[in-house]
Enzyme design. Structure first.
Site, PDB file in Angstrom:
ATOM      1  N   THR A 135      -8.429 -21.093  44.209  1.00  0.00           N
ATOM      2  CA  THR A 135      -9.218 -20.599  43.088  1.00  0.00           C
ATOM      3  C   THR A 135      -9.548 -19.116  43.195  1.00  0.00           C
ATOM      4  O   THR A 135      -9.763 -18.468  42.180  1.00  0.00           O
ATOM      5  CB  THR A 135     -10.524 -21.399  42.929  1.00  0.00           C
ATOM      6  N   CYS A 136      -9.577 -18.570  44.384  1.00  0.00           N
ATOM      7  CA  CYS A 136      -9.923 -17.149  44.514  1.00  0.00           C
ATOM      8  C   CYS A 136      -8.796 -16.248  44.015  1.00  0.00           C
ATOM      9  O   CYS A 136      -9.021 -15.083  43.685  1.00  0.00           O
ATOM     10  CB  CYS A 136     -10.309 -16.801  45.936  1.00  0.00           C
TER      11      CYS A 136
END
Length: 168
Positions: A135-136
């Site tokens: 997700t980063c």
């Protein structure tokens, strides 16, 4: 023990005055007893609402596709078009950490270091592996599934069970 105490201080005690003031104001608007029945995802949905996730807008992105066949990418778009809006929101949350699309559309997706191009990367290994996300950096690691039904089943399993771990 030391790490636990430092984490407790930084996450709770250092901001307790501000958090107490926020909660007092929040609970004056929404009674605490009414909130107990919701988990974090349901509460986010109540507060923010569910946006209409436009798969065509997502398809217009300049995606970075790494070592994944064109057939697999086309299958992914077919699966996403079959998803209902809540499943699309769960998919977006699985890949980006947020179930909301930025105001400017998918081109405004942000990662840890600002605007971040979505990536779909081929995951090595057997076809029975679940997709993974980062997700980063807005990345989906996707095995080379051979058919749409299997891909849909594996994606739904990953996005629904992945929420259990509080990934986002």
């Amino acid at each position: 023990r030391y790490v636990q105490l430092v984490a407790n201080f930084k996450l709770y005690k250092a901001i307790s005055t501000q958090m107490d003031a926020f909660l007092q104001g929040f609970y004056s608007v929404v009674p605490k007893d009414l909130l107990k029945i919701f988990d974090n995802r349901e509460l986010e949905l109540l507060i923010s609402g569910l946006q209409n996730i436009d798969v065509d807008d997502l398809g217009k992105l300049d995606l970075l596709v790494v070592q994944l066949s064109q057939q697999a990418v086309l299958l992914l778009w077919e699966v996403l078009k079959e998803f209902d809006n809540s499943e699309r929101a769960e998919f977006i949350r699985f890949v980006t950490g947020s179930s909301k699309v930025p105001v400017e559309g998918f081109k405004g997706l942000r990662g840890a270091n600002g605007i971040c191009k979505c990536q779909i990367t081929r995951m090595q290994g057997p076809e029975n592996r679940l997709p993974q996300s980062h997700t980063c950096i807005n990345t989906l690691d996707l095995p080379e599934y051979k058919d749409k039904d299997h891909m849909k089943k594996m994606l739904l399993l990953a996005i629904k069970e992945g929420q259990t771990f509080g990934i986002a």
